[in-house]
Design a protein around this motif. Sequence first.
Motif, PDB file in Angstrom:
ATOM      1  N   LYS A  84       1.191   9.555  -5.750  1.00  0.00           N
ATOM      2  CA  LYS A  84       1.555  10.940  -5.422  1.00  0.00           C
ATOM      3  C   LYS A  84       2.316  11.611  -6.560  1.00  0.00           C
ATOM      4  O   LYS A  84       2.338  12.836  -6.655  1.00  0.00           O
ATOM      5  N   GLN A  85       2.948  10.800  -7.411  1.00  0.00           N
ATOM      6  CA  GLN A  85       3.757  11.374  -8.490  1.00  0.00           C
ATOM      7  C   GLN A  85       2.844  11.941  -9.577  1.00  0.00           C
ATOM      8  O   GLN A  85       1.774  11.403  -9.847  1.00  0.00           O
ATOM      9  N   PRO A  86       3.299  13.047 -10.193  1.00  0.00           N
ATOM     10  CA  PRO A  86       2.462  13.680 -11.231  1.00  0.00           C
ATOM     11  C   PRO A  86       2.285  12.742 -12.431  1.00  0.00           C
ATOM     12  O   PRO A  86       3.171  11.967 -12.775  1.00  0.00           O
ATOM     13  N   VAL A  97       0.835  -1.207   0.000  1.00  0.00           N
ATOM     14  CA  VAL A  97       0.000   0.000   0.000  1.00  0.00           C
ATOM     15  C   VAL A  97       0.867   1.253   0.000  1.00  0.00           C
ATOM     16  O   VAL A  97       0.595   2.211  -0.737  1.00  0.00           O
ATOM     17  N   LYS A  98       1.931   1.270   0.790  1.00  0.00           N
ATOM     18  CA  LYS A  98       2.825   2.438   0.815  1.00  0.00           C
ATOM     19  C   LYS A  98       3.445   2.684  -0.557  1.00  0.00           C
ATOM     20  O   LYS A  98       3.555   3.827  -0.995  1.00  0.00           O
ATOM     21  N   ALA A  99       3.841   1.615  -1.237  1.00  0.00           N
ATOM     22  CA  ALA A  99       4.431   1.764  -2.569  1.00  0.00           C
ATOM     23  C   ALA A  99       3.403   2.320  -3.552  1.00  0.00           C
ATOM     24  O   ALA A  99       3.722   3.187  -4.374  1.00  0.00           O
ATOM     25  N   ILE A 100       2.185   1.853  -3.475  1.00  0.00           N
ATOM     26  CA  ILE A 100       1.125   2.350  -4.365  1.00  0.00           C
ATOM     27  C   ILE A 100       0.837   3.816  -4.079  1.00  0.00           C
ATOM     28  O   ILE A 100       0.679   4.624  -4.998  1.00  0.00           O
ATOM     29  N   VAL A 101       0.786   4.191  -2.805  1.00  0.00           N
ATOM     30  CA  VAL A 101       0.527   5.586  -2.436  1.00  0.00           C
ATOM     31  C   VAL A 101       1.624   6.482  -2.988  1.00  0.00           C
ATOM     32  O   VAL A 101       1.344   7.550  -3.556  1.00  0.00           O
TER      33      VAL A 101
END
Length: 50
Positions: free
Chosen positions: A46-48, A38-42
């Motif tokens: 977040k990246q444009p 989940v942290k990796a997906i978040v």
Amino acid sequence: MVYSISFSNVQTLIGDGKIIIRDRQILTVDKTEVIGTVKAIVERLKQPYL
């Protein structure tokens, strides 16, 4: 036959001969792995968008 139930009503769940939930704790999911995923997906979200 169960018509309606919520997770708080489940103490033990057995499926396909395996204990899935015991004492209201899910045994079939590695929480550390899920949190990492989940942290990796978040971070990716977040990246444009380009």
